[in-house]
Enzyme design. Structure first.
Site, short mmCIF file in Angstrom:
data_model
loop_
_atom_site.label_atom_id
_atom_site.label_comp_id
_atom_site.label_asym_id
_atom_site.label_seq_id
_atom_site.Cartn_x
_atom_site.Cartn_y
_atom_site.Cartn_z
N ASP A 67 0.81 -1.21 0.00
CA ASP A 67 0.00 0.00 0.00
C ASP A 67 0.85 1.26 0.00
OD1 ASP A 67 0.93 -0.39 2.61
OD2 ASP A 67 -1.05 -0.90 3.40
N ASN A 136 -7.22 -3.13 14.36
CA ASN A 136 -8.63 -3.34 13.96
C ASN A 136 -8.78 -4.52 13.00
OD1 ASN A 136 -7.57 -2.38 11.59
ND2 ASN A 136 -8.85 -0.55 11.46
N HIS A 138 -7.05 -5.03 10.16
CA HIS A 138 -6.79 -4.79 8.74
C HIS A 138 -5.52 -5.52 8.28
CE1 HIS A 138 -4.37 -0.75 9.44
NE2 HIS A 138 -3.57 -1.79 9.52
N GLU A 143 -9.49 -2.08 5.52
CA GLU A 143 -10.08 -1.78 6.82
C GLU A 143 -11.32 -2.65 7.03
OE1 GLU A 143 -8.18 -0.14 8.62
OE2 GLU A 143 -7.97 1.97 8.12
P1 PGA Z 1 2.39 -1.89 12.74
O1 PGA Z 1 1.31 -1.87 11.55
O2 PGA Z 1 3.38 -2.92 12.38
O3 PGA Z 1 2.95 -0.49 12.72
O4 PGA Z 1 1.64 -2.19 13.98
C1 PGA Z 1 0.77 -3.06 11.11
C2 PGA Z 1 -0.41 -2.77 10.20
O5 PGA Z 1 -1.10 -1.76 10.42
O6 PGA Z 1 -0.65 -3.56 9.28
#
Ligand code: PGA
Length: 260
Positions: A67, A136, A138, A143
Site C-alpha cells: 500500500d 482493527n 486490517h 479496513e
Molecule cells: P504496525 O502496523 O506494524 O505499525 O503495527 C501493522 C499494520 O497496520 O498492518
C-alpha cells in the site's frame, strides 16, 4: 493456518527472517510482497544484516508493496516509498527497477491501482506475501468491512488507523485519509503468506483473525481461506488465543512441526 508462537519479538523476527531467507535462497528470482509499519522494521534490519554478513542476495528479487498513502510523493518522509528506501532497499542489493509500490501521487489513483494489479499479474503473482495486522484487523489498508473479494483500489482509512499512524506525522489532520491498497483477494492470490504480530495491542485482532468467523469485520480472518499461511506471534500477541496450547503442541517452540 500455521501458528508459530515465539517467546518474544526478537525471536519472532528471527523466525520470520529465516523463512524469508530460505525463500530467497531457494528461489533467487522470487516475487516478494512487502509490508510497512513498525513490526516490519526489525525484520528488514535482520534481512539487511544477513545480506551483509552472509551474502543473502536480493539482486534478482521482484517486490510489490501492499500500500501507499494517496497524496504523498515518493520522497515525502512519511511515504511508504521513503520508508522502504530507508528501512530496506538501500541496505541490500535489490534492483530498484524491480521494486514496486502503488503510486500514491498519481493523477488518477484508480487507474494507478488497476495498473498495479496488472503488474503483479505480469510478474507471475506473489510468491511470499509479508503481512502485519492492524489493531482493527486490517491487512494492507483493507479496513474492517473491506470486501473479501477486493483487488487493488482506493480505501478510506478509519480513524483508528489514522490515530495509530499519527505518530509519523506532525498532527492528526496531516495524517492521510486515503490510501491505495492491494485488495484482500489480491493478498489471497499470493502463493504463501507470512503474517507477523507482536505486542499485546495486537492480541485481540490476532484472536479474531485465527479463531473468529471469516468476516469482513476482520479482514485478516480471510486468511483462514488460504492454504499456506504462517502466522508468527510473540507471547504477548498470542496472549488471548483460546487454543494457544494446541498451537504450541503442534509447533513446539515455534518450530515447523513436532517432528523437526
Ligand atoms: P504496525 O502496523 O506494524 O505499525 O503495527 C501493522 C499494520 O497496520 O498492518
Amino acid at each position: 493456518m500455521k501458528v508459530l508462537i515465539l517467546p518474544d519479538a526478537q525471536a519472532a523476527t528471527r523466525r520470520a527472517a529465516d523463512i524469508v531467507s530460505r525463500t530467497v535462497s531457494a528461489t533467487p528470482d522470487s516475487v516478494l510482497g512487502l509490508a510497512t509499519g513498525g513490526t516490519m522494521l526489525p525484520l528488514y534490519d535482520a534481512l539487511a544484516q544477513r545480506h551483509r554478513d552472509e551474502g543473502l542476495s536480493f539482486a534478482k528479487v521482484t517486490s510489490f508493496n501492499l500500500d501507499e498513502y494517496i497524496g504523498l510523493t515518493p520522497d515525502h518522509p512519511c511515504s511508504y516509498h521513503h520508508y522502504m528506501q530507508e528501512a530496506f532497499f538501500r541496505h541490500v542489493d535489490i534492483d530498484p527497477a524491480r521494486t514496486h509500490l502503488p503510486k500514491g501521487d498519481a493523477a488518477d489513483p484508480q487507474a494507478a491501482s488497476d495498473d498495479y494489479e496488472a503488474l503483479i499479474e505480469k510478474a507471475g503473482g506473489i510468491d511470499l506475501q509479508l503481512l502485519g495486522i492492524g489493531q482493527n484487523g486490517h491487512i494492507g489498508f483493507n479496513e474492517p468491512t473491506a470486501s473479501l473479494g477486493s483487488r487493488t483500489r482506493i480505501k478510506t482509512l478509519t480513524e483508528s488507523t489514522r490515530r495509530a499512524n499519527q505518530k509519523y506525522f506532525d498532527s492528526f489532520d496531516e495524517t492521510p485519509r486515503y490510501a491505495i491498497t492491494t485488495g484482500v483477494a489480491t493478498i489471497l492470490a499470493s502463493h504463501k503468506c507470512l503474517l507477523i504480530a507482536t505486542g499485546t495491542a495486537k492480541a485481540r485482532a490476532v484472536v479474531d483473525m485465527i479463531e473468529g468467523p471469516v468476516s469482513a469485520a476482520c479482514p485478516a480472518s480471510a486468511l483462514q481461506l488460504h492454504a499456506r499461511v504462517t502466522v508468527i506471534l510473540d507471547e504477548a500477541a498470542a496472549g488471548e488465543l483460546h487454543l494457544k496450547e494446541y498451537y504450541e503442541t503442534v509447533h513446539p517452540g515455534g518450530r515447523d512441526s513436532a517432528f523437526d
